[in-house]
Design an enzyme around this catalytic site. Structure first.
Site, PDB file in Angstrom:
ATOM      1  N   CYS A   1      -9.194  29.560  27.343  1.00 14.98           N
ATOM      2  CA  CYS A   1      -9.470  30.474  28.331  1.00 14.98           C
ATOM      3  C   CYS A   1     -10.576  29.882  29.380  1.00 14.98           C
ATOM      4  O   CYS A   1     -10.850  30.624  30.360  1.00 14.98           O
ATOM      5  CB  CYS A   1      -9.778  31.657  27.836  1.00 14.98           C
ATOM      6  SG  CYS A   1      -8.645  32.458  26.886  1.00 14.98           S
TER       7      CYS A   1
ATOM      8  N   ASN B   1      -4.627  39.318  28.685  1.00 12.87           N
ATOM      9  CA  ASN B   1      -5.449  37.823  28.816  1.00 12.87           C
ATOM     10  C   ASN B   1      -4.236  37.042  29.085  1.00 12.87           C
ATOM     11  O   ASN B   1      -3.530  36.712  28.177  1.00 12.87           O
ATOM     12  CB  ASN B   1      -6.253  37.726  27.428  1.00 12.87           C
ATOM     13  CG  ASN B   1      -6.894  36.421  27.344  1.00 12.87           C
ATOM     14  OD1 ASN B   1      -6.724  35.379  28.393  1.00 12.87           O
ATOM     15  ND2 ASN B   1      -7.579  36.153  26.469  1.00 12.87           N
TER      16      ASN B   1
ATOM     17  N   HIS C   1     -13.599  35.922  32.930  1.00 11.22           N
ATOM     18  CA  HIS C   1     -12.340  35.785  32.347  1.00 11.22           C
ATOM     19  C   HIS C   1     -11.933  37.067  31.649  1.00 11.22           C
ATOM     20  O   HIS C   1     -12.882  37.843  31.282  1.00 11.22           O
ATOM     21  CB  HIS C   1     -12.423  34.707  31.119  1.00 11.22           C
ATOM     22  CG  HIS C   1     -11.382  34.717  30.163  1.00 11.22           C
ATOM     23  ND1 HIS C   1     -10.008  34.545  30.690  1.00 11.22           N
ATOM     24  CD2 HIS C   1     -11.249  35.000  28.874  1.00 11.22           C
ATOM     25  CE1 HIS C   1      -9.204  34.440  29.552  1.00 11.22           C
ATOM     26  NE2 HIS C   1     -10.155  34.764  28.446  1.00 11.22           N
TER      27      HIS C   1
END
Length: 341
Positions: free
Chosen positions: A117, A287, A257
Site C-alpha cells: 500500500c 482499499n 492511503h
C-alpha cells in the site's frame, strides 16, 4: 537542468472497472452486513475487474492513456514507466513492459515496484529521482492493483476491504518552489507476517498444498496492522511537517492511503487538520492498494490550485510506510469532470 530541479506532478489519470461490489453483495457471500463494514472501515462499495483474461496491466495502461491525453503528449515522449503493484499480471515479464507495449511508449524503459500500500509513494519518490538527476524528462508513475485476484471471498475479515483500480501521474521538472520537496520513507520487515501473501513466490511455489491451504490469498492480522499503521502514518506525517516548518493551517490537503477511515482520522488529528482538508474516497472504492493515493489526486484535481501544499502518507505490508510533502504545480478545471470523478 540544474542540481536544484524538482519533480512535479503535471497530469493525473485513472481507471475504474465498471462492476461494483457493494456491502449488500458481500453480506450475501459471507457473514457480514453493511453497518458492520461501514463502522469498522468506512467502505460502502468497491470496484472489481471481472473481464476474463484482464489484469493489472489492462487497468494501468488505461490510466496511462488518460494521463497522456490530459497532458497532450504522445507516448513516445515518455522516458520511463514505473508500475507500483503487488498483483502483477505474472511473475515476469514486468507489468511495466506490458504497459509500455500497450501505450506504444517506444522510447521508455521501466520496471515494477513492490511496496504494497506504500507502493505509489515509493514509486513517486523513485520517479522523482530520475527527474531530479536529469536522467529522464517525463516519467509515468502508476499504481495499479487487481486485489480481487488475491482476495479470499470466504474470509469476511479481508474480503470487505479491497477493490480493483489503477491511477497515476506524470512527473516532469518543476519550476522553482514547486514539486516534490521532502519525504520520509521507512520499512520494517520484522512485522511482515501480519500482512502478507505466503504462496506463489520462491519460498512457497504453487503446489496442491499451497492452494488447499489458501496461501495465494492476502493474509492480514487486522488488529496488529491497525495499531502499527496508525502510529507509523501519524509519526511520519508529523515528522514531514516538523522538518518543513508546516502547521495544520499550511497544509491544503492530506492525501492518505485509503485503508481504513479510523486510521485516516487519527493521522488527520495528529496533523491538526479538519476532515474538510483530507482527501477521502474509501467509501466508494475501498482499499485499492497502490492506486488509492493517485485516485484521490484524480478525484480532487479540479480542487487543487498551483502552490497548494500537500502531504501524502501511506502504510502497507512489509511493513512499509512514509510521507511526502509537495507543492502542487498547476491549477486545472476540467470541463467534463467534477469533484469526486
Amino acid at each position: 537542468m540544474g542540481p536544484e530541479a524538482r519533480a512535479a506532478i503535471t497530469a493525473v489519470g485513472h481507471y475504474l472497472p465498471e462492476t461494483r461490489l457493494t456491502n449488500q453483495d458481500l453480506s450475501e457471500m459471507v457473514d457480514t452486513n453493511d453497518a458492520w463494514i461501514r463502522a469498522r472501515t468506512g467502505i460502502e462499495e468497491r470496484r472489481i475487474l471481472t473481464d476474463e483474461g484482464k489484469g493489472t496491466s489492462y487497468m494501468a495502461a488505461r490510466a496511462g492513456q488518460e494521463i497522456l491525453e490530459k497532458r497532450g503528449i504522445s507516448a513516445d515522449e515518455i522516458d520511463a514507466i514505473i508500475i507500483a503493484t503487488v498483483t502483477p499480471d505474472m511473475a515476469f515479464p514486468a507489468t511495466s513492459c506490458l504497459v509500455q507495449a500497450e501505450l506504444g511508449a517506444s522510447n521508455a524503459w521501466g520496471f515494477d515496484l513492490s511496496a504494497a500500500c506504500s507502493g505509489f509513494l515509493f514509486a513517486l519518490n523513485t520517479g522523482a529521482g530520475l527527474i531530479e538527476s536529469g536522467r529522464a524528462a517525463k516519467v509515468l508513475v502508476i499504481g495499479s492493483d487487481k486485489m480481487s485476484s488475491i482476495t479470499d471471498y470466504t474470509d469476511r475479515k479481508t474480503c470487505v476491504l479491497f477493490g480493483d483500480a489503477a491511477a497515476g501521474v506524470l512527473l516532469e521538472a518543476a519550476p522553482d518552489g514547486y514539486g516534490l520537496i521532502d519525504s520520509v520513507l521507512r520499512v520494517d520487515g520484522d512485522g511482515w507476517e501480519s500482512l502478507c501473501m505466503l504462496g506463489g513466490g520462491s519460498r512457497h511455489p504453487a503446489t496442491h498444498d499451497t492452494v488447499d491451504n489458501k496461501m495465494h490469498y492476502i493474509y492480514q492480522d487486522g488488529r496488529a496492522v491497525f495499531k502499527v499503521a496508525v502510529k507509523g502514518m501519524a509519526d511520519v506525517a508529523a515528522e514531514i511537517m516538523e522538518r518543513n516548518q508546516l502547521t495544520g493551517d499550511d497544509v491544503r490537503y492530506l492525501v492518505p492511503h485509503q485503508a481504513n477511515q479510523r486510521i485516516i482520522d487519527a493521522v488527520a488529528r495528529r496533523m491538526g487538520l479538519g476532515i474538510d482538508r483530507v482527501m477521502l474516497n474509501i467509501s466508494r472504492y475501498g482499499n485499492t492498494t497502490a492506486a488509492t493515493i493517485p485516485l484521490c489526486l484524480h478525484d480532487w484535481e479540479d480542487q487543487l490550485k498551483k502552490g497548494d501544499k500537500i502531504v501524502i502518507a501511506a502504510f502497507g505490508g512489509g511493513f512499509t510506510w512514509g510521507a511526502s510533502y509537495l507543492r502542487w504545480s498547476y491549477s486545472h478545471l476540467p470541463k467534463e469532470q467534477s469533484h469526486g470523478g
